[in-house]
Structure formats: C-alpha cells, structure tokens
Design an enzyme around this catalytic site. Structure first.
Site, PDB file in Angstrom:
ATOM      1  N   GLU A 179       0.792  -1.235   0.000  1.00 34.20           N
ATOM      2  CA  GLU A 179       0.000   0.000   0.000  1.00 34.20           C
ATOM      3  C   GLU A 179       0.823   1.283   0.000  1.00 34.20           C
ATOM      4  O   GLU A 179       0.632   2.160   0.849  1.00 34.20           O
ATOM      5  CB  GLU A 179      -0.951  -0.017   1.202  1.00 34.20           C
ATOM      6  CG  GLU A 179      -1.845  -1.244   1.201  1.00 34.20           C
ATOM      7  CD  GLU A 179      -2.792  -1.316   2.400  1.00 34.20           C
ATOM      8  OE1 GLU A 179      -2.655  -0.502   3.325  1.00 34.20           O
ATOM      9  OE2 GLU A 179      -3.657  -2.201   2.397  1.00 34.20           O
ATOM     10  N   GLU A 226      -6.129 -10.730  -1.592  1.00 34.80           N
ATOM     11  CA  GLU A 226      -6.928 -10.581  -0.358  1.00 34.80           C
ATOM     12  C   GLU A 226      -8.424 -10.534  -0.678  1.00 34.80           C
ATOM     13  O   GLU A 226      -9.161  -9.694  -0.163  1.00 34.80           O
ATOM     14  CB  GLU A 226      -6.524  -9.291   0.378  1.00 34.80           C
ATOM     15  CG  GLU A 226      -5.033  -9.185   0.668  1.00 34.80           C
ATOM     16  CD  GLU A 226      -4.647  -7.984   1.538  1.00 34.80           C
ATOM     17  OE1 GLU A 226      -5.556  -7.316   2.075  1.00 34.80           O
ATOM     18  OE2 GLU A 226      -3.448  -7.731   1.675  1.00 34.80           O
TER      19      GLU A 226
HETATM   20  C1  GLA Z   1      -4.980  -4.662   4.133  1.00 34.18           C
HETATM   21  C2  GLA Z   1      -3.793  -5.483   4.561  1.00 34.18           C
HETATM   22  C3  GLA Z   1      -4.193  -6.791   5.173  1.00 34.18           C
HETATM   23  C4  GLA Z   1      -5.369  -6.655   6.083  1.00 34.18           C
HETATM   24  C5  GLA Z   1      -6.494  -5.991   5.358  1.00 34.18           C
HETATM   25  C6  GLA Z   1      -7.739  -5.900   6.176  1.00 34.18           C
HETATM   26  O1  GLA Z   1      -5.498  -5.021   2.952  1.00 34.18           O
HETATM   27  O2  GLA Z   1      -2.904  -5.738   3.529  1.00 34.18           O
HETATM   28  O3  GLA Z   1      -3.117  -7.277   5.910  1.00 34.18           O
HETATM   29  O4  GLA Z   1      -4.995  -5.906   7.218  1.00 34.18           O
HETATM   30  O5  GLA Z   1      -6.046  -4.691   5.032  1.00 34.18           O
HETATM   31  O6  GLA Z   1      -7.522  -5.998   7.534  1.00 34.18           O
END
Ligand code: GLA
Length: 341
Positions: A157, A262
């Site tokens: 991020e 994710e």
């Molecule tokens: C982000 C992070 C993850 C997780 C998600 C939601 O996407 O990369 O590790 O913390 O948020 O919790």
C-alpha cells in the site's frame, strides 16, 4: 435454496459450476492447473484452537497468507525483541499441508510500531538509520524462513488513491527509493523467494497508472519483482469486469505476474460499507450498519454467487498471468469486515 456459510463454500460452488466439475470438488482441485487458491489464516487456525477452520483450510486451499502474525507490530514489537512463535506455527501449518506459503508483509505504514521511525530519544531517525533498521528486519524475518516462505509482500500500500506516492514515514525519512531498497534487501535475504508489490483499488484508473509507473521504475532499477498483488477487497458492483481486466493486462504488459491477494466481496449496500481497504477506517463501523445481521436474503446470496462467477471468469481468462487467488479470511466470521482485523 442453498445457504453458503463461508466464502470458501460459496466460491467452491462457483468453481464447480464454472468448470463443470462435480459439486463435491474442492477449491484447490477445481482450479488445479490454472492457479493456486489461498486463504488468509489467523493464529487460532494455525495453532489448532480453531480445529474446524484448520480442517477447512487444509481441505480446500493450497496456499496460505498470514492475516496478522508476520506484520511488524506482531513479529517485531520492540527494537530488540522478535516474537516468532505464531509465525513459526503459521509456517509449520503450511508445510504440514504442503502449501505455498506467503509472507505478509515487510514494509507498510500500518500495523508498524512508532519506535521503528524514532531513535531512543523519540526523535525521527535519519535516512541511513531507518535503512539499517529496515535491512535488519528484513534480513532477520525473511532469513529465518528462507526456502520455506515462497513469496513475500515486500511493500504494502505505497500509493494514494490518485496514484501519487503515499507520504508514509518510510517515504518521508528515506525518500523515493525506499521501495527499491526493500526489494533489494528481500532479495538479498532469500534470492529464491518471489517478491510482490501489494495494494488495493488498483483497478481504479489513477491508482493503476501510479502502480504501473512504480513497477516500471522498480524493474528499470533492477528490482526482482515477481508479481503485483491486487488485494481484491471488492463489492457487488466494483470493480467492473472491464476494470478488473484492465488492471491484469496492465501488469501482464510489464512482464510481471498478478495475484488476487486478499479477495472478499462486500455485500452491504453502498451507504453501509467502507469505501476503502484502509484498516483504520474499520474502527468507525457500527453494529447497526449491517442490515443483514440476521442472515443474508436469498436474493443477495444469489447476487454474491453470480458475482463470484463473474470475477472467477476473469481470473480464469487470464490464468496464464494469474499465480494465485487468495481469500482474506477463511469464513465470514473470521473476516476483518466484522472488525476482527
Ligand atoms: C490490508 C492489509 C491486510 C489486512 C487488510 C484488512 O489489505 O494488507 O493485511 O490488514 O487490510 O484488515
């Protein structure tokens, strides 16, 4: 009407339908030969305290990511103290089940203690001191699991929504090349490991442009970047098929792989959901923001199943560049969307 109790069950059904396989197939078998199927696992699953969850993961998935146990604040809470116990259990769980094991993550602005950016007088570190701290951390953590963790989210991020670099403490103290340095150190620590850049909302045009620029720069600087992780914190309308395809194709054109790292699909009406995957935003979620607390209406369940079919249709279409699709959380009950982070 079938009611699916988890992402896994819903998606397994999608797998069966979209591949014409028998309904009893597992997720990992349904996609065998296309890409790996993963789940983000928590401490209780790896320690065997959640035996049902652990069994579900072992049966359905062939890759795992750690929900929290390898994040800086967990694995390296104090300057001279590492907490390897839960991470060791995570890696052992993956090995026992013959899975591809992902490390998440090394450099992020979130879930990182404040001391990381300060000296022992609580004054901001300078560039060299922070680079040294980053190097020590990466060498220690990646080094410990060398040859066992197959791929790392090296930087998580690093971009704003408009595609510009996020002004995190990493950027402010080290400067623009902190990402390149993180990749350099990770490669030094385990030259065989796959290395990833991971982010959310890359399906939006401006952020995608920023990420493409970032990956292009990293490659030009000689970074060993294997893949880009599209986090995939989706909802019933976003991203569109066109947006999903554009993101995959943009990275394919740069010669890197893509993963959905994710995946979760938020079914809440737009007014009730978080517009971002920024973890700090979850704190404002209130109990009354969920109109489906008593259960998901069949119409929404059907829309969710269709949505999974649509997304997996895209992933299958580009399976040549898609290395894995990982669900974030094993069941709805484990999801960070329920404020369990
Ligand atoms: C982000 C992070 C993850 C997780 C998600 C939601 O996407 O990369 O590790 O913390 O948020 O919790």
């Amino acid at each position: 009407m079938i009611r699916f109790r988890s992402f896994a069950a819903a998606a397994a059904a999608v797998a069966a339908l979209s591949l014409g396989a028998r309904a009893q197939t597992t997720l990992k078998d349904a996609y065998h030969g296309f890409f790996r199927i993963g789940a983000a696992v928590n401490t209780r699953q790896c320690a065997g305290q959640d035996a049902a969850g652990a069994a579900l993961v072992a049966a359905q998935f062939n890759t795992i990511s750690p929900e929290n146990d390898l994040k800086w604040e967990r694995i390296h809470p104090q300057p001279d103290a590492y907490n390897f116990g839960p991470a060791d259990q995570y890696v052992q769980f993956g090995e026992k089940n013959h899975m591809f094991i992902v490390g998440h993550n090394l450099v992020w602005h979130s879930q990182v203690p404040r001391w990381v950016f300060q000296d022992d007088q609580a004054k901001p570190l300078d560039r060299d001191a922070l680079l040294k701290r980053m190097h020590d951390h990466i060498m220690t953590v990646v080094g410990r699991y060398k040859g066992r963790i197959g791929g790392w989210d090296v930087v998580n991020e690093a971009l704003n929504e408009d595609g510009t670099p996020r002004r995190s403490p990493w950027l402010q103290i080290i400067g623009d090349d902190y990402i390149q340095k993180a990749f350099e150190y990770a490669h030094e620590a385990d030259p065989q490991a796959e290395l990833y850049y991971n982010d959310y909302n890359l399906e939006n045009d401006a952020k995608l442009k920023g990420a493409v620029e970032l990956v292009r720069k990293l490659k030009a600087a000689g970074a060993h970047i294997t893949a880009v992780g599209l986090q995939g914190h989706d909802n019933l309308e976003w991203p569109t098929v066109a947006q999903q395809e554009a993101a995959i194709l943009a990275f394919k054109a740069l010669g890197v792989k893509v993963s959905i790292s994710e995946l979760d699909v938020d079914v809440l009406p737009a007014a009730n959901r978080q517009p971002t995957a920024d973890v700090s935003a979850t704190a404002v979620a209130a109990a009354n923001s969920n109109p489906y607390a008593a259960g998901l209406p069949d119409s929404v369940q059907q829309a969710l199943a269709k949505r999974y079919a649509e997304l997996f249709g895209v992933f299958l279409k580009y399976h040549d560049v898609m290395s894995r699709v990982t669900f974030w959380g094993v069941t709805d009950g484990d999801s960070w969307k329920n404020d369990l982070n």
